[in-house]
Design an enzyme around this catalytic site. Structure first.
Site: not given
Length: 1006
Positions: A688-689, A691, A694-696, A710, A821
């Site tokens: 679902i996401g 960066g 890594g990945k989610v 994550k 952040d």
């Protein structure tokens, strides 16, 4: 033996060659060696000279050649305060203004026994104020402005014997306002402004400072009433108590300050009427009590004074403006907007005074404008919005070439605008909206070379648009809706390369659109609806890179729709009720534009039946063949999917068996699932996401609940930090982000911080398992086609939730935690749009050290959200988070990204401030938000601007932000309950605050 020692020292230190340099020179030369001097400001400090008296910044007594003054202001030197200066026994003046003197101010400063003048302002000093400084017996001037001193003002300061000037402005002093300063009766100037003192009353003891000439306590967190004892300060010339939380009436004793020249009380909560007795203040030139709750009438005796500036805006004054104000010979500023004043303006206003700024907007003034407003030729701002003025614009104003801003909107003006008034050479904002003006736009407009915003909507203007408008190369907005303009658009309108909005709807304009409009590279809005334009829609429109609003409905455009329109990212497209024909471009045939083409009977496409239902019988001939092909393809596809699934399942089972026993599980809550449930679902279908780190994945557990996983890869990441999409932390070791995440989320519990269930570690990668947030991130939702789901109440709830989560980190965690952040993509939303802070990969615990906040080796954060001071100091503290949160508030209100090509070199904060100043709140609010929430949105916007103040000291704490947001919510609920105390029942238009460019709260924050 002694000779050998001397020779050895001589060879090891060549500076000993300068045997002729005086002892004071040797001290100063040693000081030079202890300082960093990147600009070589001290290059003249040559150790071969006899004395230092000719050195830069050094002054000596002409008789004794003893150093008595050292002035190294603005030399960019750095380093700790040189205590060795105190060896100069006759040194009476030290000025190191505007350098980088750092660390703490040593207690040995008390050894400078001859010191009379000490100026260390605008440096980087930290720690507490030294108690020993009051031991200096001759000190008269002490200025420590603009440093980072913290803690209390020492009680020893009450012991100064001769101190006349004490300035501690812009520090971090957070103790109570000290009453003992009232013991320094020699003081002539006391300036403690812009410090975060603990909530304190103004000490009545300050009334003992009878020699005081200047008292500045601006933004010192003052509460309570103004003590009457201040009336004893007979020598006071300047009193500034602005930007506090003072309440109650203005004490009558202030009218006994017979020497006072200026009184500033703005932005408090003072109430009641202005006291009588202003006739005593014969020296008063500036009186500012704006942004309070004052009421009653404006006293005639106040207006009879020789005032130069009178600011009473945003109060509840009623009645008329006294005629006597027109007789003030030096009056240059008159700001009375947002009151309940009535009647006509004084007939002679401006005749006897050099008026420069006049703003009486949002009152109930009536009658005609005085003809002498610009008699002295200095008028720059003429702001009369939202009154009942009538009649014509005086012809004399056409010669007022000093004007830069003209806003006469929402009145009852009529008649023709004087020709020369159109062409004022320095005006950049010209607004006449919602009046009854008639006549045409004069070609004198050619001389308005500085014109940027031109708004004449909702009048009775007629005639053609003069070609001279095309010569105004600085024009950004041209809004002339709801008039009677006719004729065609001038060809040279295409020369307006800075144009961002062109709105000419509801006129009688005709002809074809001009050639060359591809030069409108900055055009964001084009609205020509309900005119009589004809011809084809130019293909060039499809080449406008930032166009997102296009309305050409209600015209006579014909021909095909240009295929280039498919290249645009449009929020609104309306081509209905024209004479368009041909095929609809495929991309425009989507459901998003379902009502954009109504009323074009000859238009063909997927949204309507094909033209005249032709070729229907021919289509049926191919229908059976297509169905057969589709059926066979479906069978092949299903068989392939089943085969692939069986093979993939076998592979996954083998992989799971191979990796059993390799996982280390660390849980932070009671779990009812195993790590193997997670492992089985980490495939590409569940992503679902993603960066750079890594990945989610979304993982649905056996019990039906979902979690977010994550997956962080091991090793060093060179591209960026833990979220992708704009992060600029370079060279971050991924392990640090993982450790920061589990260290932070593993030990904190709050309803507005995302819950970390557990983490799993293996040799190749690491997993973080969070609660799953149904509505994803705020950023994804706010900047997508789904942002219509976010009405204002929902956005306000999200802002308050996020604020409470951030307040918990800053104030309730020990030690405090800085997120570093904060951005909309790191605010996640549950099914009820409840907000939770997420992504703590760069979070830091704030260690309390005597040296203040630590510096980081890299910048963490995302473009557009980073506080300005963080980018160049790398200092980590809560203020940087507060700035980022302020950007999120602006994001919620505007619906815009923090960085956007439309902003040019600006970011969202600067763009909002610019828009407020130029056009008002309407051009800042997201068009998806309903106008009925305008007043609440204005208040929240003000909070956002306070949070994004360039100076960290001006930003409120998150605890204060939460309180302010809660107060906004409570005030809104009270208003909805029928308790609105506004006399006329209307919401106060917030955009008038921006007209108070020097005093208003928005301007102050921005």
């Amino acid at each position: 033996m002694l000779l050998l020692i001397f020779i050895s020292a001589f060879l090891s230190n060549p500076s000993l060659l300068s045997l002729s340099l005086s002892q004071e020179g040797l001290y100063l030369h040693t000081v030079k060696l202890s300082l960093d001097d990147p600009d070589s400001a001290l290059r003249s400090w040559n150790d071969r000279d006899d004395t230092p008296c000719s050195w830069f910044g050094v002054s000596c007594d002409p008789t004794t050649n003893s150093v008595h003054s050292l002035d190294l202001s603005n030399t960019n030197i750095a380093g700790p305060f040189p205590s060795l200066l105190c060896r100069l026994q006759n040194l009476s003046t030290i000025s190191l203004f505007n350098n980088s003197i750092n660390m703490t101010l040593p207690s040995t400063i008390s050894e400078c026994s001859s010191l009379q003048h000490l100026d260390l302002s605008q440096n980087l000093l930290t720690g507490e104020l030294p108690t020993s400084i009051s031991d200096l017996p001759n000190l008269r001037y002490l200025d420590l402005t603009g440093n980072n001193f913290s803690g209390d003002i020492p009680a020893s300061f009450a012991l100064f014997r001769k101190l006349e000037v004490l300035s501690l402005v812009y520090n971090l002093l957070d103790g109570p306002m000290p009453a003992f300063l009232g013991n320094i009766t020699t003081l002539k100037m006391l300036n403690l402004s812009y410090n975060p003192f603990a909530p304190s009353r103004i000490p009545p003891e300050f009334g003992n400072l009878t020699n005081l000439e200047v008292l500045w306590l601006t933004q010192c967190n003052l509460i309570g009433e103004i003590p009457p004892s201040l009336g004893r300060l007979k020598r006071l010339t300047d009193l500034d108590l602005a930007l506090n939380n003072l309440y109650g009436p203005i004490p009558k004793s202030l009218t006994e300050l017979s020497s006072v020249v200026q009184i500033e009380l703005y932005n408090n909560s003072l109430t009641g009427e202005l006291p009588s007795g202003f006739s005593n203040l014969t020296s008063l030139r500036l009186f500012d009590a704006s942004m309070n709750g004052l009421n009653g009438v404006i006293p005639d005796e106040l207006c009879r004074l020789p005032l130069e500036s009178l600011n009473l805006y945003e109060n509840k004054f009623e009645g008329t403006l006294p005629e006597s104000i027109a007789n003030s010979p030096g009056l240059y500023e008159l700001r009375l907007f947002s009151n309940r004043l009535t009647g006509e303006l004084p007939r002679n206003l401006g005749k006897n005074s050099p008026l420069r700024w006049i703003d009486v907007s949002d009152n109930q003034f009536s009658g005609e404008l005085p003809g002498d407003l610009c008699e002295k030729g200095e008028l720059e701002e003429l702001l009369m919005i939202n009154n009942n003025f009538s009649g014509e614009i005086p012809a004399s104003l056409g010669g007022c070439e000093s004007l830069t801003r003209v806003r006469l909107g929402y009145n009852r003006f009529s008649g023709e605008v004087p020709p020369r008034f159109w062409g004022l050479p320095h005006v950049y904002l010209f607004e006449l909206v919602s009046n009854s003006f008639s006549g045409g736009i004069s070609d004198d407009i050619a001389t308005a070379k500085n014109l940027s915003i031109f708004i004449i909507s909702k009048n009775n203007f007629s005639g053609t648009i003069p070609a001279e408008i095309g010569e105004l190369e600085n024009l950004v907005k041209l809004l002339a809706t709801d008039n009677k303009l006719n004729g065609s658009l001038p060809e040279n309108l295409a020369n307006l390369r800075k144009l961002s909005s062109l709105d000419l709807q509801n006129n009688d304009l005709s002809g074809e659109l001009p050639n060359g409009i591809k030069s409108w590279r900055n055009l964001n809005e084009l609205n020509l609806a309900n005119n009589e334009f004809s011809g084809e829609i130019p293909e060039e429109i499809g080449a406008l890179p930032v166009l997102n609003y296009l309305d050409l409905s209600g015209n006579q455009f014909s021909g095909n729709i240009p295929n280039g329109l498919q290249n645009l990212n449009l929020n609104l497209l309306n081509l209905s009720n024209n004479r368009l024909s041909g095929e609809l471009p495929p991309f425009l045939a989507k459901g998003n534009y379902g009502n954009s083409f109504l009323g074009n009977p000859d238009l063909c496409g997927h949204l309507e039946r094909l033209c005249n239902n032709k070729d229907e019988s021919k289509s049926e001939g191919y229908l059976w063949l297509l169905r057969s092909i589709f059926f066979l393809a479906s069978i092949v596809f299903v068989v392939g999917v089943v085969w692939f699934y069986l093979r993939y399942r076998k592979f996954k089972m083998a992989k799971r068996e191979m990796e059993k026993g390799k996982w280390t599980l660390m849980s932070f809550h009671k779990l009812d699932f195993s790590e193997y449930e997670i492992l089985d679902c980490l495939d590409e279908d569940n992503i679902i996401g993603s960066g750079s780190s890594g990945k989610v994945y979304k993982v649905v557990l056996n019990n039906g609940e979902a979690v977010a996983v994550k997956k962080l890869f091991g090793g060093m990441k060179k591209e960026g930090g833990g979220g992708g999409g704009g992060d600029i932390e370079k060279g971050q070791v991924q392990d640090n982000g993982f450790e920061a995440e589990i260290e932070t989320l593993g030990k904190i519990r709050h309803k507005n911080i995302v819950k970390l269930w557990c983490c799993c570690i293996t040799r190749d990668y690491k997993l973080l398992i969070y609660e799953y947030m149904v509505n994803g991130s705020l950023g994804d939702l706010l900047h997508s086609s789904k942002k219509g789901l976010l009405d204002w109440p929902t956005r306000f709830k999200i802002a308050l939730d996020a604020a409470e989560g951030l307040s918990y980190l800053h104030h309730d965690c020990v030690p405090p935690i800085v997120h570093r952040d904060i951005k909309s993509n790191n605010i996640l939303l549950d099914g009820d749009f409840g907000a939770r802070l997420a992504d703590f990969g760069v979070a830091k615990v704030i260690d309390s050290t005597p040296m203040g906040p630590k510096s980081m080796s890299v910048i963490a954060g995302s473009c557009g959200y980073i506080a300005p001071e963080y980018a160049y100091t790398l200092r980590v503290n809560e203020k940087s988070d507060i700035y980022s949160f302020g950007v999120v508030i602006l994001e919620l209100i505007t619906g815009r990204l923090p960085m956007d090509p439309e902003f040019g070199e600006k970011d969202l904060v600067k763009w909002v401030c610019f828009k407020l100043d130029q056009e008002g709140i309407e051009q800042v609010m997201d068009t998806k938000l309903e106008s009925c929430f305008k007043e609440e949105i204005c208040r929240v916007l003000n909070i956002g601007l306070l949070c994004t103040s360039p100076l960290p000291i001006n930003r409120p704490s998150m605890r204060k932000v939460v309180k302010m947001l809660q107060e906004v919510g409570a005030a809104d609920n009270q208003m909805k309950g029928g308790n609105n105390n506004n006399k006329d029942g209307k919401l106060t238009p917030y955009y008038y605050e921006e007209d108070a460019s020097d005093q208003g709260s928005v301007a102050a924050a921005s």
